[in-house]
Design an enzyme around this catalytic site. Sequence first.
Site, PDB file in Angstrom:
ATOM      1  N   VAL A  80       0.848  -1.190   0.000  1.00 48.43           N
ATOM      2  CA  VAL A  80       0.000   0.000   0.000  1.00 48.43           C
ATOM      3  C   VAL A  80       0.887   1.245   0.000  1.00 48.43           C
ATOM      4  CG1 VAL A  80      -1.779   1.285   1.245  1.00 48.43           C
ATOM      5  CG2 VAL A  80      -1.828  -1.219   1.220  1.00 48.43           C
ATOM      6  N   HIS A  81       0.664   2.072  -0.990  1.00 44.58           N
ATOM      7  CA  HIS A  81       1.410   3.319  -1.166  1.00 44.58           C
ATOM      8  C   HIS A  81       0.466   4.294  -1.849  1.00 44.58           C
ATOM      9  CE1 HIS A  81       1.862   2.099  -5.383  1.00 44.58           C
ATOM     10  NE2 HIS A  81       2.017   0.895  -4.866  1.00 44.58           N
ATOM     11  N   GLY A  82       0.945   5.436  -2.232  1.00 41.10           N
ATOM     12  CA  GLY A  82       0.080   6.464  -2.799  1.00 41.10           C
ATOM     13  C   GLY A  82      -0.727   6.016  -4.002  1.00 41.10           C
TER      14      GLY A  82
END
Length: 157
Positions: A16-18
């Site tokens: 999970v990242h931008g």
Amino acid sequence: MSDINIVFTRVDNRLVHGQVGNVWVTASGANLILVVDDETCNDELSKSLMKMTADAVGVQIRFFSIKKTIEIIGKAAPSQKIFIVAKTPQVIEQLVDGGVPIKHCNIGNMHKSEGKHILHEVHVYVDDQDEACLKRLKEKGVDVYIQITPNDRKYKI
């Protein structure tokens, strides 16, 4: 387990990242991100960073091992629109083999590392085990494709 509302499944070695939080969650309509990773579910720092991304887009996030996911996903409420994310296609295969009803799998970022070769020009590097796993997923009826963002072209594997 077929009543589980899995709206999106993605392989992304960053989890999970931008891009996942801001782009894919919105595009998929998910309200719950399920991070399936045996290591991460015990890593408080990684979890807190990913939780910040989820909080910023207004969705819940859970961190489960592969085993726990297989055991508990059948208890998901119908209102949960689940976005599954894992680091490798092997995790997705284990989920499918464990009865998790995954119909589609988006291959996102699989970065270059020792022994990996390019499968697709945009951040998808695989080794022979990855390629064999992707082939098996397709044979098991999973629609496997590469698409980095929703606005990018889909590439069937």
